[in-house]
Design a protein around this motif. Sequence first.
Motif, PDB file in Angstrom:
ATOM      1  N   GLY A  70       0.858  -1.185   0.000  1.00  0.00           N
ATOM      2  CA  GLY A  70       0.000   0.000   0.000  1.00  0.00           C
ATOM      3  C   GLY A  70       0.884   1.221   0.000  1.00  0.00           C
ATOM      4  N   GLN A  71       0.657   2.120  -0.929  1.00  0.00           N
ATOM      5  CA  GLN A  71       1.580   3.241  -1.119  1.00  0.00           C
ATOM      6  C   GLN A  71       1.608   4.146   0.111  1.00  0.00           C
ATOM      7  N   ASP A  72       2.802   4.320   0.671  1.00  0.00           N
ATOM      8  CA  ASP A  72       3.001   5.155   1.848  1.00  0.00           C
ATOM      9  C   ASP A  72       4.331   5.894   1.676  1.00  0.00           C
ATOM     10  N   ILE A  73       4.255   7.096   1.117  1.00  0.00           N
ATOM     11  CA  ILE A  73       5.465   7.866   0.809  1.00  0.00           C
ATOM     12  C   ILE A  73       6.197   8.266   2.083  1.00  0.00           C
ATOM     13  N   VAL A  74       5.452   8.608   3.136  1.00  0.00           N
ATOM     14  CA  VAL A  74       6.093   8.994   4.394  1.00  0.00           C
ATOM     15  C   VAL A  74       6.915   7.834   4.948  1.00  0.00           C
ATOM     16  N   ALA A  75       6.360   6.643   4.938  1.00  0.00           N
ATOM     17  CA  ALA A  75       7.093   5.473   5.424  1.00  0.00           C
ATOM     18  C   ALA A  75       8.308   5.186   4.555  1.00  0.00           C
ATOM     19  N   ILE A  80      14.409   5.438   3.774  1.00  0.00           N
ATOM     20  CA  ILE A  80      15.632   6.028   3.215  1.00  0.00           C
ATOM     21  C   ILE A  80      16.446   6.703   4.305  1.00  0.00           C
ATOM     22  N   GLU A  81      15.776   7.474   5.147  1.00  0.00           N
ATOM     23  CA  GLU A  81      16.493   8.170   6.223  1.00  0.00           C
ATOM     24  C   GLU A  81      17.277   7.196   7.091  1.00  0.00           C
ATOM     25  N   GLU A  82      16.657   6.092   7.470  1.00  0.00           N
ATOM     26  CA  GLU A  82      17.342   5.141   8.346  1.00  0.00           C
ATOM     27  C   GLU A  82      18.418   4.355   7.602  1.00  0.00           C
ATOM     28  N   PHE A  90      22.704   0.748   1.083  1.00  0.00           N
ATOM     29  CA  PHE A  90      21.407   0.080   1.044  1.00  0.00           C
ATOM     30  C   PHE A  90      20.335   1.006   0.483  1.00  0.00           C
ATOM     31  N   ALA A  91      20.431   2.291   0.803  1.00  0.00           N
ATOM     32  CA  ALA A  91      19.428   3.246   0.334  1.00  0.00           C
ATOM     33  C   ALA A  91      19.424   3.339  -1.189  1.00  0.00           C
ATOM     34  N   GLY A  92      20.601   3.271  -1.807  1.00  0.00           N
ATOM     35  CA  GLY A  92      20.681   3.384  -3.265  1.00  0.00           C
ATOM     36  C   GLY A  92      19.893   2.310  -3.980  1.00  0.00           C
TER      37      GLY A  92
END
Length: 390
Positions: A70-75, A80-82, A90-92
């Motif tokens: 389910g699309q959750d841009i905030v999550a 990415i932040e973590e 890992f973020a890349g």
Amino acid sequence: MTSIFQSFTDEAPEIAALREQIRRFVAAEAPREKRIAWDKAQAWPRDAYAKLNALGLTGLTIAEEHGGAGQDIVAAVAVIEELTQAGPFFAGPFIHTAFYGGMNLSENGSPEQKAEYLPRLARGELFFAYGLSEPNVGGDLASVETRAELDGDTVVVNGAKRWCTGADWANVIYCLVRSGPPEDRYRNLSFVLIPTDTPGISMQDIEHSNLRYTKSQDVYFDDVRVPAANIVGGPAMWNRGWELLAGRALDVEKIEISACAYGIARAALEEAWQYAKERVQFGKPIAQHQAVRHKLVTAKTKLQACRHMLYHAAWLANEKRPCSVETSMAKLFIADTGVEIALACQQVMGAYALSDAYDMDRHVRDLLGMPIVGGSSDMQKNNLASLLRL
């Protein structure tokens, strides 16, 4: 509906739990010695990433009907932040799947493309690369020279893309091409999905100093042929690529790179903060010297402003509200401010910030590139001037 205040200040319990899960993963799988090795090798850890992928994070940009969470841009921004607390390693790759692939096809794909690609993207089985910039084209994407022509039910592509990051390990290039007469500047563009194993594709590595989770590539297309069904949005979107560039997916792209900049700036400040409490000079920790205290609290204040801009923009995008101004402002402010934070932290740590005894050298290199990548700061200013009708 969740209020804007709750969305980025009092975090939802499920996002807080997600953060804790990722923090445990990063602590276990990305110790300093491994981060140093990955940076030198300019590569991301496939085995460790597979363990991360098992958490199902790449489904956060994909609807449940296509196998996502389910699309959750905030999550997804919180992920990415973590992940960037371990650098971009890992973020890349997460972004290559969840955003370059999942977000773009969720917003712009045809029903057939969504059915084919989104379930595999949600499972983390595919990686996309962007084919936007060219040797003669940077921010002026309407001037792309890579040419695509229709030959019956086939698209034939010729030309070259530059800064096609991760193309050597990606499965698909999300490629912008000129598909009509050159004089029809905004009505001659299309996006095409080009699998990287298609005959006629060749690549050459480009070395770079920042975001060294991978190399970037020059990609050359020599009579590369893909089905017309690979036109993003389906054949009806031929010559309508500018509509996709102006859509919601591009707003989220600015949020994604802003999240990287914020996350790395946070990691830099946390490292300098801890160093200042432990490093003793003139008989006391340097955190007790006024010059150092002022640098750190000023950086902390700037970081807090970045956080509010980032999650405000992410919340607007998540609610499908107009957010082009806010995402451009976030990209501009966080990228530029991230550089200020990095340089202040580097000064606090002195010579150690130039060595591999700490991560600061990498943080600075990564953040120095943020006002350039993902739409430069000057491009954001131009965009904002137009959006605000200046």
